[in-house]
Design an enzyme around this catalytic site. Structure first.
Site, PDB file in Angstrom:
ATOM      1  N   HIS A 104       0.845  -1.202   0.000  1.00  0.00           N
ATOM      2  CA  HIS A 104       0.000   0.000   0.000  1.00  0.00           C
ATOM      3  C   HIS A 104       0.874   1.244   0.000  1.00  0.00           C
ATOM      4  CE1 HIS A 104      -3.702   2.243   0.633  1.00  0.00           C
ATOM      5  NE2 HIS A 104      -3.081   2.957   1.558  1.00  0.00           N
ATOM      6  N   ARG A 138     -11.291  -6.447   5.461  1.00  0.00           N
ATOM      7  CA  ARG A 138     -11.401  -4.985   5.394  1.00  0.00           C
ATOM      8  C   ARG A 138     -10.195  -4.404   4.678  1.00  0.00           C
ATOM      9  NH1 ARG A 138     -11.622  -2.779  10.993  1.00  0.00           N
ATOM     10  NH2 ARG A 138     -11.979  -0.801   9.916  1.00  0.00           N
ATOM     11  N   GLU A 434     -33.361  -9.782   3.983  1.00  0.00           N
ATOM     12  CA  GLU A 434     -34.254 -10.942   4.076  1.00  0.00           C
ATOM     13  C   GLU A 434     -34.278 -11.765   2.790  1.00  0.00           C
ATOM     14  OE1 GLU A 434     -36.996 -12.162   6.127  1.00  0.00           O
ATOM     15  OE2 GLU A 434     -36.197 -11.189   7.912  1.00  0.00           O
ATOM     16  N   LYS A 526     -38.095 -11.408  26.109  1.00  0.00           N
ATOM     17  CA  LYS A 526     -38.372 -12.699  25.486  1.00  0.00           C
ATOM     18  C   LYS A 526     -37.306 -13.021  24.451  1.00  0.00           C
ATOM     19  CE  LYS A 526     -43.371 -12.210  26.149  1.00  0.00           C
ATOM     20  NZ  LYS A 526     -44.690 -12.084  25.490  1.00  0.00           N
ATOM     21  N   LEU A 527     -36.668 -14.155  24.624  1.00  0.00           N
ATOM     22  CA  LEU A 527     -35.672 -14.635  23.672  1.00  0.00           C
ATOM     23  C   LEU A 527     -36.315 -15.724  22.831  1.00  0.00           C
ATOM     24  CD1 LEU A 527     -32.541 -14.809  26.007  1.00  0.00           C
ATOM     25  CD2 LEU A 527     -33.165 -12.993  24.401  1.00  0.00           C
ATOM     26  N   GLY A 530     -34.524 -19.088  22.209  1.00  0.00           N
ATOM     27  CA  GLY A 530     -33.254 -18.967  22.919  1.00  0.00           C
ATOM     28  C   GLY A 530     -32.423 -17.761  22.535  1.00  0.00           C
ATOM     29  N   LYS A 532     -30.453 -17.274  19.984  1.00  0.00           N
ATOM     30  CA  LYS A 532     -29.116 -17.586  19.460  1.00  0.00           C
ATOM     31  C   LYS A 532     -28.913 -17.102  18.023  1.00  0.00           C
ATOM     32  CE  LYS A 532     -28.160 -19.698  23.302  1.00  0.00           C
ATOM     33  NZ  LYS A 532     -27.299 -19.008  24.297  1.00  0.00           N
ATOM     34  N   ARG A 535     -27.162 -11.653  14.024  1.00  0.00           N
ATOM     35  CA  ARG A 535     -27.376 -10.611  13.033  1.00  0.00           C
ATOM     36  C   ARG A 535     -26.179  -9.651  13.076  1.00  0.00           C
ATOM     37  NH1 ARG A 535     -30.553 -13.909  12.070  1.00  0.00           N
ATOM     38  NH2 ARG A 535     -32.835 -13.736  11.868  1.00  0.00           N
ATOM     39  N   TYR A 613     -43.881 -19.567  11.023  1.00  0.00           N
ATOM     40  CA  TYR A 613     -42.668 -18.763  11.124  1.00  0.00           C
ATOM     41  C   TYR A 613     -41.437 -19.660  11.051  1.00  0.00           C
ATOM     42  CZ  TYR A 613     -39.354 -15.213  12.503  1.00  0.00           C
ATOM     43  OH  TYR A 613     -38.296 -14.337  12.509  1.00  0.00           O
ATOM     44  N   ARG A 619     -26.773 -13.946   9.424  1.00  0.00           N
ATOM     45  CA  ARG A 619     -27.009 -13.041   8.290  1.00  0.00           C
ATOM     46  C   ARG A 619     -25.873 -12.015   8.282  1.00  0.00           C
ATOM     47  NH1 ARG A 619     -32.591 -10.425   8.737  1.00  0.00           N
ATOM     48  NH2 ARG A 619     -33.353 -12.473   8.107  1.00  0.00           N
TER      49      ARG A 619
END
Length: 660
Positions: A104, A138, A434, A526-527, A530, A532, A535, A613, A619
């Site tokens: 570089h 990166r 999505e 509320k999980l 779970g 897991k 994102r 669902y 993702r």
């Protein structure tokens, strides 16, 4: 030691020569075809490879799976990149057991990114250098293996500095390549808090803004002097190039851009004056300053301009449908910060955009896109850029109201797309992360990843499929009817004004808003299954900056592109998001106004979202298109985003009836 080389320009040629001199076996070289619009003053990597009997390739997309497979078959021990102009995907970087290394042209961590040679001169630096560093996903962010410093003399211009850097690069490679070959290198991690990053420069970036100090303009001239395209200005509508200049500490009351004298050709600046030593009219040859003044018809008191006198002054008109939404209101703020946009917006509410309603360049109508079709068609015809941001994008609605999702997200947007085709208007369409569905790739790639969804009896996929089909329709209109478009795919953007707590109360919100409501009301977090699921969370400011650059569309680089906008470094599970949010909540100055934390509770997705669902385990975006088209990368850490989002929502709560 077998190597595959990615190379271009003089640095590419000298890098190849250095490898051969150090005893490396080069299995293949990847380069670029020359751009006919670029003055090729540098050596040809392709010609050198041919002369040395080395296979050479110039694919449009070296990261295509077919090329990844072919490179894998070469079994390189090590990979080198010398001024190759495209980012190389992680799949290729991982093929070499000894690693991948890039040369570089700056002293990293300073001046990451494109054109560091030109940028250091533009910014008036007195020192630069060359760096050999390990390659990571990166750009220019890997550990430093070796560096050499190069002094920048006051009379250096781009080409003389280029020659200095080439000389330094030869020295650095001669010293370092044997050590890499024998696995005897010391690596130093870059300090991210000291990093600076600069984007690609184009010829249009080099106009002379006469209100700036003469020293700044002189640096611009140095940075892009021949064989680069040159700094330029205008006399009326006639463009001319300044090839060399001198700074004069001339005290003058003349307006910046005024000709102080023609022999020498001296121009008043914001501070001091700039002598144009040599220059060239757009239809002429290079000549000294006083002759150029005569050629251009300049006399004392003449005025120079940064743009043609007849240049259009009209602001770019941007139509945002869904302007009151999360993206819409933040984008409006960013556009109005500049002085060259007129924003027209439609939405069913105005609470998030109330701060813009009195702005002279913001025009808002309250209405529904399914009703105000005539208003929409008129404004598509009137505006330059269209962003249809209206959509139902909350997961619980996919199973609760699938037909409404289809009607709004697909049918209403298809009508707007057809208006853009009819009136030949540019559309910037919000696709979605999505669409990748249950793709198993490590990084979701816009051009290569498969889009995988579940069976028909799982209605949660109706949003994903509606968006995907619109993506395909837009692409087809672009191919067959010349529609100018860009598709962008946000990956879990977060920040202030994301949904609202009332929407969260009925379950119609994104994850972080729902979690904040749980903390505010003292109900368990509320999980789902779970928590897991992972994102990659992206700060709204990073996302909007990328979207703004798509609208700007420098060099038309975004036309016909699909661009992921996300932060691969900010990956966390929903459970981890909840824990980070809780920690931020517990130390917030308003914490004492709210009930005690009620704990985490694991629930099944079917009991929360209803029948039909399915969730996605991970993702993570590839952002190589964003690097290539926008010179963009995200900068904001997830914790900062969480803190600011939480603070915003807590300050919207009526605290009069809260415990203290």
């Amino acid at each position: 030691m077998k190597t595959v080389v990615f190379a271009y320009h003089d640095m590419g040629c000298l890098g190849i020569e250095a490898l051969l001199a150090a005893g490396y076996e080069i299995s293949a070289i990847f380069t670029h075809t020359d751009n006919p619009g670029e003055k090729a003053f540098y050596g040809s990597v392709a010609r050198l490879a041919a002369e040395r009997g080395i296979p050479v390739y110039a694919p449009d997309d070296v990261n295509h799976p077919l090329w990844v497979e072919r490179i894998a078959q070469l079994s390189p021990d090590v990979i080198f990149s010398f001024y190759y102009r495209h980012l190389i995907c992680d799949e290729i970087l991982q093929l070499a057991p000894a690693g991948a290394f890039n040369l570089h042209g700056s002293l990293l961590t300073k001046y990451r990114g494109r054109a560091p040679l030109n940028w250091v001169l533009v910014n008036g630096e007195t020192e630069t250098g060359v760096t050999l560093h390990r390659m990571v996903t990166r750009a220019d962010a890997g550990a430093i293996v070796a560096q050499l410093r190069v002094a920048i003399a006051p009379d250096d211009i781009a080409i003389t500095l280029h020659h200095k850097l080439c000389h330094a690069a030869r020295q650095l490679l001669e010293q370092t390549l044997p050590a890499i070959k024998h696995g005897n290198i010391l690596e130093i991690a870059q300090r991210e808090n000291e990093a600076t990053c600069f984007g690609r420069r184009t010829p249009d970036d080099s106009f002379l803004e006469w209100h700036k100090p003469a020293s700044v303009l002189h640096n611009m001239v140095r940075a892009v002097a021949d064989p680069w395209p040159g700094a330029f200005s205008y006399v009326g509508n006639q463009k001319f190039t300044v090839w060399s200049s001198r700074v004069h500490p001339h005290a003058s009351k003349a307006q910046p851009g005024s000709v102080i004298s023609v022999a020498p050709l001296l121009i008043a600046c914001g501070d001091g004056a700039l002598e144009i030593v040599t220059g060239q009219a757009s239809d002429g040859i290079t000549m000294q300053g006083s002759q150029l003044a005569q050629t251009l018809g300049l006399v004392q008191g003449s005025r120079l301009n940064s743009q043609p006198a007849c240049a259009a002054r009209r602001r770019t008109r941007v139509l945002i449908l869904g302007v009151n939404g999360f993206i819409g209101n933040h984008l409006t703020e960013r556009l109005l910060r500049e002085d060259h946009y007129e924003v027209y917006g439609l939405d069913i509410g105005s609470d998030a955009i109330s701060r813009f309603l009195n702005h002279p360049h913001f025009h808002f109508v309250e209405g529904d896109i399914s009703i105000h079709s005539e208003w929409i068609e008129y404004h598509v015809k009137k505006c330059d850029v269209v962003l249809p941001l209206v959509a139902i994008a909350t997961p619980i609605e996919y199973t609760r109201n699938p037909l409404r999702v289809f009607e709004l997200d697909f049918e209403e947007n298809l009508r707007i797309i057809r208006y853009c085709v009819k009136y030949r208007k540019r559309i910037i369409f919000p696709s979605t992360s999505e669409v990748y569905g249950m793709c198993s790739d490590k990084y979701f790639d816009e051009d290569h990843s498969n889009l995988i969804v579940g069976p028909v009896n799982k209605p949660r996929w109706i949003y994903s499929v509606s968006k995907q089909l619109l993506d395909r329709v837009i692409w087809a209109y672009g191919e067959k009817e010349g529609l100018q478009f860009t598709l962008f795919r946000p990956f879990n953007w977060m920040g202030p004004r994301l949904d609202n707590l009332n929407a969260a109360r009925i379950g119609s919100s994104r994850a972080i808003t729902q979690l904040i409501l749980n903390l505010v009301e003292g109900s368990p977090i509320k999980l789902i299954d779970g928590g897991k699921q992972k994102r990659c969370f992206t700060d709204i400011r990073d996302g909007i900056e990328a979207l703004y650059r798509i609208i700007e569309n420098a060099g038309n680089r975004c036309d016909g592109e699909i661009i992921n906008i996300g932060n691969p470094e900010n990956e966390a599970s929903i459970e981890e998001l909840g824990e980070m949010l809780l920690a931020s909540f517990e130390k917030h100055p308003l914490r004492h106004h709210f009930p005690p934390f009620a704990g985490f509770r694991v629930v099944e997705s079917s009991s929360y979202y209803g029948k039909g669902y399915q969730d996605v385990e991970h993702r993570k975006p590839s952002i190589r298109n964003a690097h290539r088209c926008l010179d963009w990368e995200p900068k904001i850490d997830m914790q900062e985003t969480i803190d600011e989002t939480l603070d915003f929502f807590l300050r919207t709560v009526d605290l009069t009836d809260k415990p203290s």
